[in-house]
Design a protein around this motif. Structure first.
Motif, PDB file in Angstrom:
ATOM      1  N   ALA A  44       0.811  -1.212   0.000  1.00  0.00           N
ATOM      2  CA  ALA A  44       0.000   0.000   0.000  1.00  0.00           C
ATOM      3  C   ALA A  44       0.849   1.268   0.000  1.00  0.00           C
ATOM      4  CB  ALA A  44      -0.933  -0.006   1.210  1.00  0.00           C
ATOM      5  N   HIS A  45       2.024   1.225   0.608  1.00  0.00           N
ATOM      6  CA  HIS A  45       2.880   2.402   0.668  1.00  0.00           C
ATOM      7  C   HIS A  45       3.409   2.799  -0.710  1.00  0.00           C
ATOM      8  CE1 HIS A  45       5.738  -0.987   0.788  1.00  0.00           C
ATOM      9  NE2 HIS A  45       6.633  -0.139   0.289  1.00  0.00           N
ATOM     10  N   ALA A  46       3.360   1.855  -1.660  1.00  0.00           N
ATOM     11  CA  ALA A  46       3.828   2.142  -3.023  1.00  0.00           C
ATOM     12  C   ALA A  46       2.677   2.410  -3.975  1.00  0.00           C
ATOM     13  CB  ALA A  46       4.653   0.970  -3.544  1.00  0.00           C
ATOM     14  N   GLY A  47       1.478   2.524  -3.433  1.00  0.00           N
ATOM     15  CA  GLY A  47       0.317   2.796  -4.272  1.00  0.00           C
ATOM     16  C   GLY A  47      -0.591   1.605  -4.464  1.00  0.00           C
ATOM     17  N   GLY A  48      -0.212   0.452  -3.912  1.00  0.00           N
ATOM     18  CA  GLY A  48      -1.058  -0.724  -4.019  1.00  0.00           C
ATOM     19  C   GLY A  48      -2.279  -0.604  -3.124  1.00  0.00           C
ATOM     20  N   ALA A  49      -3.254  -1.478  -3.335  1.00  0.00           N
ATOM     21  CA  ALA A  49      -4.481  -1.421  -2.551  1.00  0.00           C
ATOM     22  C   ALA A  49      -4.268  -2.001  -1.160  1.00  0.00           C
ATOM     23  CB  ALA A  49      -5.591  -2.192  -3.268  1.00  0.00           C
ATOM     24  N   TYR A  50      -5.042  -1.507  -0.206  1.00  0.00           N
ATOM     25  CA  TYR A  50      -4.935  -1.996   1.168  1.00  0.00           C
ATOM     26  C   TYR A  50      -5.269  -3.483   1.234  1.00  0.00           C
ATOM     27  CZ  TYR A  50      -6.083  -2.732   6.093  1.00  0.00           C
ATOM     28  OH  TYR A  50      -6.144  -3.231   7.367  1.00  0.00           O
ATOM     29  N   ARG A  51      -6.253  -3.934   0.476  1.00  0.00           N
ATOM     30  CA  ARG A  51      -6.692  -5.328   0.527  1.00  0.00           C
ATOM     31  C   ARG A  51      -5.656  -6.303  -0.027  1.00  0.00           C
ATOM     32  NH1 ARG A  51     -11.967  -6.210  -2.453  1.00  0.00           N
ATOM     33  NH2 ARG A  51     -11.416  -8.346  -1.902  1.00  0.00           N
ATOM     34  N   THR A  52      -4.752  -5.823  -0.847  1.00  0.00           N
ATOM     35  CA  THR A  52      -3.736  -6.723  -1.406  1.00  0.00           C
ATOM     36  C   THR A  52      -2.391  -6.571  -0.708  1.00  0.00           C
ATOM     37  OG1 THR A  52      -3.089  -5.086  -3.099  1.00  0.00           O
ATOM     38  CG2 THR A  52      -4.841  -6.650  -3.679  1.00  0.00           C
ATOM     39  N   SER A  53      -2.226  -5.533   0.074  1.00  0.00           N
ATOM     40  CA  SER A  53      -0.949  -5.248   0.710  1.00  0.00           C
ATOM     41  C   SER A  53      -0.549  -6.342   1.705  1.00  0.00           C
ATOM     42  CB  SER A  53      -1.023  -3.899   1.429  1.00  0.00           C
ATOM     43  OG  SER A  53       0.246  -3.538   1.944  1.00  0.00           O
ATOM     44  N   GLY A  54       0.668  -6.855   1.558  1.00  0.00           N
ATOM     45  CA  GLY A  54       1.193  -7.852   2.473  1.00  0.00           C
ATOM     46  C   GLY A  54       0.647  -9.252   2.266  1.00  0.00           C
ATOM     47  N   ARG A  55      -0.122  -9.446   1.200  1.00  0.00           N
ATOM     48  CA  ARG A  55      -0.706 -10.762   0.941  1.00  0.00           C
ATOM     49  C   ARG A  55      -0.198 -11.382  -0.350  1.00  0.00           C
ATOM     50  NH1 ARG A  55      -4.523  -7.586   3.412  1.00  0.00           N
ATOM     51  NH2 ARG A  55      -5.696  -8.530   5.133  1.00  0.00           N
ATOM     52  N   GLY A  56       0.765 -10.761  -0.972  1.00  0.00           N
ATOM     53  CA  GLY A  56       1.287 -11.234  -2.256  1.00  0.00           C
ATOM     54  C   GLY A  56       2.198 -12.440  -2.130  1.00  0.00           C
ATOM     55  N   PRO A  57       2.704 -12.923  -3.261  1.00  0.00           N
ATOM     56  CA  PRO A  57       2.606 -12.274  -4.575  1.00  0.00           C
ATOM     57  C   PRO A  57       1.246 -12.482  -5.247  1.00  0.00           C
ATOM     58  CG  PRO A  57       3.810 -14.321  -4.785  1.00  0.00           C
ATOM     59  CD  PRO A  57       3.550 -14.130  -3.308  1.00  0.00           C
ATOM     60  N   TRP A  58       0.904 -11.498  -6.079  1.00  0.00           N
ATOM     61  CA  TRP A  58      -0.324 -11.547  -6.850  1.00  0.00           C
ATOM     62  C   TRP A  58       0.015 -11.686  -8.330  1.00  0.00           C
ATOM     63  CZ3 TRP A  58      -5.196 -11.268  -4.560  1.00  0.00           C
ATOM     64  CH2 TRP A  58      -5.220 -10.887  -3.219  1.00  0.00           C
ATOM     65  N   GLU A  59      -0.867 -12.344  -9.063  1.00  0.00           N
ATOM     66  CA  GLU A  59      -0.730 -12.449 -10.520  1.00  0.00           C
ATOM     67  C   GLU A  59      -1.923 -11.750 -11.158  1.00  0.00           C
ATOM     68  OE1 GLU A  59       1.568 -13.524 -12.426  1.00  0.00           O
ATOM     69  OE2 GLU A  59       2.688 -15.167 -11.499  1.00  0.00           O
ATOM     70  N   MET A  60      -1.644 -10.888 -12.136  1.00  0.00           N
ATOM     71  CA  MET A  60      -2.725 -10.292 -12.927  1.00  0.00           C
ATOM     72  C   MET A  60      -3.028 -11.279 -14.037  1.00  0.00           C
ATOM     73  SD  MET A  60      -2.943  -6.495 -14.721  1.00  0.00           S
ATOM     74  CE  MET A  60      -2.764  -5.604 -13.177  1.00  0.00           C
ATOM     75  N   ILE A  61      -4.159 -11.944 -13.961  1.00  0.00           N
ATOM     76  CA  ILE A  61      -4.416 -13.061 -14.866  1.00  0.00           C
ATOM     77  C   ILE A  61      -5.354 -12.722 -16.020  1.00  0.00           C
ATOM     78  CG2 ILE A  61      -3.967 -14.756 -13.067  1.00  0.00           C
ATOM     79  CD1 ILE A  61      -6.950 -15.065 -12.685  1.00  0.00           C
ATOM     80  N   LEU A  62      -6.192 -11.718 -15.823  1.00  0.00           N
ATOM     81  CA  LEU A  62      -7.192 -11.376 -16.835  1.00  0.00           C
ATOM     82  C   LEU A  62      -7.433  -9.883 -16.802  1.00  0.00           C
ATOM     83  CD1 LEU A  62      -9.560 -12.264 -18.800  1.00  0.00           C
ATOM     84  CD2 LEU A  62     -10.983 -12.428 -16.741  1.00  0.00           C
ATOM     85  N   ILE A  63      -7.608  -9.300 -17.977  1.00  0.00           N
ATOM     86  CA  ILE A  63      -7.932  -7.875 -18.026  1.00  0.00           C
ATOM     87  C   ILE A  63      -8.902  -7.619 -19.166  1.00  0.00           C
ATOM     88  CG2 ILE A  63      -5.970  -7.207 -19.510  1.00  0.00           C
ATOM     89  CD1 ILE A  63      -5.771  -4.661 -17.670  1.00  0.00           C
ATOM     90  N   ILE A  64      -9.908  -6.812 -18.902  1.00  0.00           N
ATOM     91  CA  ILE A  64     -10.879  -6.377 -19.911  1.00  0.00           C
ATOM     92  C   ILE A  64     -10.530  -4.940 -20.252  1.00  0.00           C
ATOM     93  CG2 ILE A  64     -13.316  -6.194 -20.503  1.00  0.00           C
ATOM     94  CD1 ILE A  64     -12.516  -8.988 -19.521  1.00  0.00           C
ATOM     95  N   HIS A  65     -10.181  -4.668 -21.494  1.00  0.00           N
ATOM     96  CA  HIS A  65      -9.786  -3.294 -21.841  1.00  0.00           C
ATOM     97  C   HIS A  65     -10.477  -2.832 -23.123  1.00  0.00           C
ATOM     98  CE1 HIS A  65      -6.822  -4.597 -24.969  1.00  0.00           C
ATOM     99  NE2 HIS A  65      -6.623  -5.626 -24.162  1.00  0.00           N
ATOM    100  N   GLY A  66     -10.397  -1.528 -23.363  1.00  0.00           N
ATOM    101  CA  GLY A  66     -11.059  -0.931 -24.513  1.00  0.00           C
ATOM    102  C   GLY A  66     -12.177   0.017 -24.100  1.00  0.00           C
ATOM    103  N   PHE A  67     -12.252   0.343 -22.814  1.00  0.00           N
ATOM    104  CA  PHE A  67     -13.268   1.288 -22.351  1.00  0.00           C
ATOM    105  C   PHE A  67     -12.982   2.669 -22.939  1.00  0.00           C
ATOM    106  CE2 PHE A  67     -13.035  -2.056 -19.165  1.00  0.00           C
ATOM    107  CZ  PHE A  67     -14.377  -2.395 -19.023  1.00  0.00           C
ATOM    108  N   PRO A  68     -14.024   3.427 -23.257  1.00  0.00           N
ATOM    109  CA  PRO A  68     -13.807   4.738 -23.888  1.00  0.00           C
ATOM    110  C   PRO A  68     -13.195   5.781 -22.975  1.00  0.00           C
ATOM    111  CG  PRO A  68     -16.139   4.401 -23.412  1.00  0.00           C
ATOM    112  CD  PRO A  68     -15.452   3.099 -23.156  1.00  0.00           C
TER     113      PRO A  68
END
Length: 283
Positions: A44-68
């Protein structure tokens, strides 16, 4: 192969790899997926979310993009996070005991892609980690104009020059140096023709919003509203999905036309859009 995407707005799904918290997921919004996953895994101190802080590592597995824009992306994020509170997802049942958190998140987003207004957007479903790939449930395949892609993606800023180039220049905006003929003689009428709407045949004024075809050699230019109406065979609908260029007949996704107006796709080659190719196949 890493794909560069301009004007990036995406909503992602994280999966926790920490044995202590393995199986947990997190949904977030980003304009820069590579920077965002680093923030999550740093804390969280580096800009990460509180809910993910200290619980990693995390993998970004899916992303939906193309929003206007960011508003559209953030609304999608909220609905994916809170399907029980979204009025558009009242038909989606809650998580069952047999479902993992990941399976539930996947079922929800499959429903979202088929629900208005998201079903009309030029979205891309991208699997960043193919080990987590899932088939779409029966009857929940995304609309045909939404491609499914694989592999990493990098967000790319649109240059100011590209924005000016693809934003369209009306007759009144052109400088004297851009107009052929000597300064004492009449202006070449071809300049006027170049700034005439391909649909209504009226001049495109400086205050008008104009759009062009994504095909590099196509000279189509039209008023934004004119092209939108030509793409909407059903007058009861508000947002176009796709349509044919009135000049070269290539199939264009409305979302990509708007992105092009904002300066994206400035480096497309003619070979990319041949014949009746749909723009969704190359973005």
């Amino acid at each position: 192969m890493v794909q560069e995407v301009e004007n990036f707005y995406g909503v992602y799904l994280l999966y926790c790899m920490n044995p202590k918290y393995q199986g947990r997921t997190y949904i977030g919004y980003t304009v820069n997926p590579n920077r965002r996953i680093k923030q999550h895994n740093t804390g969280a101190h580096a800009g990460g979310a509180y809910r993910t802080s200290g619980r990693g590592p995390w993998e970004m597995i899916l992303i939906i993009h193309g929003f206007p824009n960011d508003v559209s992306g953030l609304r999608f994020e909220w609905a994916w996070q809170h399907p029980d509170k979204s009025r558009r997802l009242k038909g989606v049942t809650g998580k069952s005991r047999k479902e993992t958190q990941y399976e539930f998140r996947w079922r929800v987003v499959c429903n979202m892609l088929r629900t208005a207004p998201w079903s009309g957007l030029s979205l891309t479903v991208r699997w960043l980690k193919q080990d987590f790939y899932r088939e779409f449930p029966s009857g929940l395949q995304p609309p045909l104009h939404m491609p499914v892609k694989y592999g990493p993606v990098v967000s790319k800023k649109v240059s100011k020059d590209a924005k000016k180039k693809h934003g369209g220049t009306s007759t009144s905006e052109a400088s004297d140096n851009d107009r052929p003929g000597n300064e004492d003689g009449p202006l070449d009428l071809s300049i006027e023709a170049m700034n005439t709407c391909s649909i209504c045949d009226l001049l495109i004024q400086a205050e008008d919003k104009s759009v062009t075809c994504l095909k590099p050699r196509c000279s189509m230019m039209s008023h934004l509203v004119c092209l939108a109406k030509s793409f909407l065979p059903d007058p009861t609908k508000l947002l176009p999905v796709e349509g044919k260029c009135p000049q070269c007949n290539v199939t264009l996704l409305w979302g990509e036309v708007i992105r092009h107006m904002k300066g994206c796709h400035s480096n497309l080659s003619e070979s990319t859009l041949q014949g009746d190719t749909t723009v969704a196949e190359m973005v």
